[in-house]
Design an enzyme around this catalytic site. Structure first.
Site, PDB file in Angstrom:
ATOM      1  N   LEU A 120       0.825  -1.219   0.000  1.00  0.00           N
ATOM      2  CA  LEU A 120       0.000   0.000   0.000  1.00  0.00           C
ATOM      3  C   LEU A 120       0.853   1.260   0.000  1.00  0.00           C
ATOM      4  O   LEU A 120       0.417   2.311  -0.477  1.00  0.00           O
ATOM      5  CB  LEU A 120      -0.918   0.003   1.233  1.00  0.00           C
ATOM      6  CG  LEU A 120      -1.919  -1.154   1.330  1.00  0.00           C
ATOM      7  CD1 LEU A 120      -2.656  -1.091   2.663  1.00  0.00           C
ATOM      8  CD2 LEU A 120      -2.922  -1.093   0.177  1.00  0.00           C
ATOM      9  N   GLY A 121       2.050   1.168   0.522  1.00  0.00           N
ATOM     10  CA  GLY A 121       2.924   2.341   0.581  1.00  0.00           C
ATOM     11  C   GLY A 121       4.305   1.959   1.069  1.00  0.00           C
ATOM     12  O   GLY A 121       4.507   0.897   1.663  1.00  0.00           O
ATOM     13  N   GLY A 137       7.626   3.650   3.196  1.00  0.00           N
ATOM     14  CA  GLY A 137       8.113   4.763   3.997  1.00  0.00           C
ATOM     15  C   GLY A 137       9.601   4.669   4.229  1.00  0.00           C
ATOM     16  O   GLY A 137      10.307   3.838   3.631  1.00  0.00           O
ATOM     17  N   VAL A 162       4.064  -0.695   3.984  1.00  0.00           N
ATOM     18  CA  VAL A 162       2.728  -0.978   4.499  1.00  0.00           C
ATOM     19  C   VAL A 162       2.064  -1.933   3.522  1.00  0.00           C
ATOM     20  O   VAL A 162       1.972  -1.651   2.320  1.00  0.00           O
ATOM     21  CB  VAL A 162       1.879   0.298   4.653  1.00  0.00           C
ATOM     22  CG1 VAL A 162       0.482  -0.055   5.170  1.00  0.00           C
ATOM     23  CG2 VAL A 162       2.559   1.276   5.595  1.00  0.00           C
ATOM     24  N   ASP A 204       0.901  16.614  13.875  1.00  0.00           N
ATOM     25  CA  ASP A 204       1.209  16.488  12.439  1.00  0.00           C
ATOM     26  C   ASP A 204      -0.085  16.273  11.649  1.00  0.00           C
ATOM     27  O   ASP A 204      -0.129  15.446  10.732  1.00  0.00           O
ATOM     28  CB  ASP A 204       2.188  15.341  12.195  1.00  0.00           C
ATOM     29  CG  ASP A 204       2.820  15.398  10.793  1.00  0.00           C
ATOM     30  OD1 ASP A 204       2.813  16.489  10.186  1.00  0.00           O
ATOM     31  OD2 ASP A 204       3.298  14.360  10.320  1.00  0.00           O
TER      32      ASP A 204
END
Length: 465
Positions: free
Chosen positions: A23-24, A26, A31, A139
């Site tokens: 999904l991603g 980093g 993920v 954030d």
């Protein structure tokens, strides 16, 4: 062959999950989409590589996990379990299948006020819940707000979050510059909620106008714009929308609107769902009962009732409690549905029970003495009163920020019985806004005998209260 070996190793560590697409990616890992094979529920698994994380980054990960373990709210992404191995950390979370609010805004541009209001109400509901449980996010931005299949928003990524403690102020400048509050980029002390409120104001502006109120390719110029608090006001916005934004994007944190005041604002009140209108005050206590419908489902999966109840009562993280947590989460009504409106009280009760099962209270251990004094006067008048009292008590002070001073006092006080020991007390004074009705002056001991600190606080109280 290496990839096959890694895949087999991961299967051994995560036997109850079927791992899917990425999904991603980093800085510390990936993920992955996964399916919890016992329940069939889709989850997102953040896979953190220990070799890529230094000690300070590891502390951030630990803090984020501890924060997420405490939170259970319809508009906060749910943490299901953490699987810790020598090589990796697997953080299993709720899967949000519609992605980031950022991409939704990029695709649609500015939103209609009704849609923006619905999303903003949900964001404020989640942020308010976090603050009531002593968590500040620091954030907040569209990239950290995720959407589910019904386009309900949930707060994610507490990597820069922190636990608020009475009398302890934060100093770290963190987060994304475009969404950062003036006091944060000026490196002043801040309590926490006020910087999240500013970020919410920037998000609201972006929802309604499709762009940012403060933007510049040059970081120094961007900071100058933020500190000035001057932004273009879109003409297409309603009067109430412009008014709410103008009350949030106030440079002086003492004059900035608070979340209780946002909740009472006419623009926010329009079409307000019942479950959002009543803030969640849930406390982290021990569980006294469990959901028997979920127990029946788990027995059909092959679990033993005694194992489930024993694990829940002992606050264990194992297959039984994780499956129970996921099934309870799936049973929670859609916050936007009419059924949720009709059963809001019952839903809140089940949420509180669920939190009680898996969380522990945030530690309130403090190393220094702190005392607070409430004031209903304006910030300027309050600080004037504080300085007059300090002058009478022969306290010396040095200004280190707006409404923030470091102070030094040596006994004895005039007309005040204190042994002349030659000791000195160093303490810090900070004024912050508690809510829309009053301010708090916090005195925090830095060095010196604690009883002398209590003496100066008592003398200060006698002059100002």
């Amino acid at each position: 062959m290496e990839g096959v070996a890694r895949g087999r190793s991961r299967l051994n560590v995560l036997p109850r999950y079927k791992i899917g697409k990425t999904l991603g990616i980093g800085a510390f890992g990936k993920v992955k989409l996964a399916i919890h094979t016992l329940t069939g529920i889709k989850v997102a698994i953040k896979i953190l590589d220990r070799q890529s994380i230094d000690s300070s980054e590891a502390e951030k990960v630990r803090k984020e996990i501890n924060i997420m373990r405490q939170l259970f709210h319809p508009h906060v992404v749910r943490l299901f379990e953490v699987i810790d191995t020598p090589a990796k950390v697997y953080v299993v979370m709720e899967y949000m299948n519609s992605g980031e609010l950022f991409y939704y805004l990029t695709e649609k541009g500015k939103l209609h006020e009704d849609e923006a209001r619905r999303l903003f109400q949900q964001i404020i509901s989640g942020v308010d819940y976090c603050h009531r449980h002593l968590v500040v996010h620091r954030d907040l931005k569209p990239e950290n707000l995720l959407l589910d299949s019904e386009h309900n928003v949930k707060i994610a990524d507490f990597g820069l979050g922190n636990i608020m403690r009475d009398g302890h102020f934060l100093k770290t400048c963190c987060g994304s510059p475009n969404y950062a509050a003036p006091e944060l980029i000026s490196r002043q002390l801040y309590a926490g909620p006020e910087v999240d409120v500013w970020s919410c104001g920037v998000i609201l502006y972006a929802l309604l106008s499709g762009r940012l109120p403060f933007d510049d390719d040059n970081l120094s110029s961007l900071y100058a714009k933020i500190k000035s608090g001057v932004y273009p006001s879109p003409n297409h916005l309603s009067e109430y929308a412009r008014d709410l934004i103008s009350r949030i994007l106030v440079v002086d944190p003492m004059k900035r609107i608070s979340i209780p005041e946002i909740r009472r604002h006419p623009w926010f009140q329009k079409q307000l769902p019942l479950y959002v209108s009543i803030p969640s005050h849930g406390a982290f206590n021990r569980q006294e009962k469990v959901d028997f419908d979920v127990l029946k489902d788990m027995v059909q999966m092959g679990f033993d009732v005694r194992e489930i109840i024993g694990s829940l009562q002992s606050h264990l993280q194992n297959e039984a409690t994780v499956a129970y947590c996921m099934l309870m989460h799936r049973r929670a009504p859609d916050p936007a549905s009419s059924q949720h409106e009709q059963n809001a009280d019952a839903h809140r009760a089940s949420m509180d029970i669920h939190v009680q099962t898996y969380t522990q209270p945030a530690s309130a251990v403090q190393n220094n003495w702190t005392l607070g004094f409430k004031s209903q006067a304006s910030p300027r008048q309050t600080m004037s009163d504080v300085l007059r009292a300090f002058h009478s008590l022969n306290v010396r002070w040095k200004r280190i920020g707006h409404y923030n001073m470091k102070c030094l006092w040596s006994p004895p006080l005039p007309n005040y019985s204190v042994p002349a020991t030659g000791d000195a007390i160093k303490f810090e004074t900070q004024l912050y806004r508690a809510n829309g009705e009053f301010y708090v002056v916090d005195l925090q001991q830095l060095t010196g005998p604690p009883f002398l600190f209590l003496d100066i606080c008592a003398a200060f109280r006698a002059l100002v209260v």
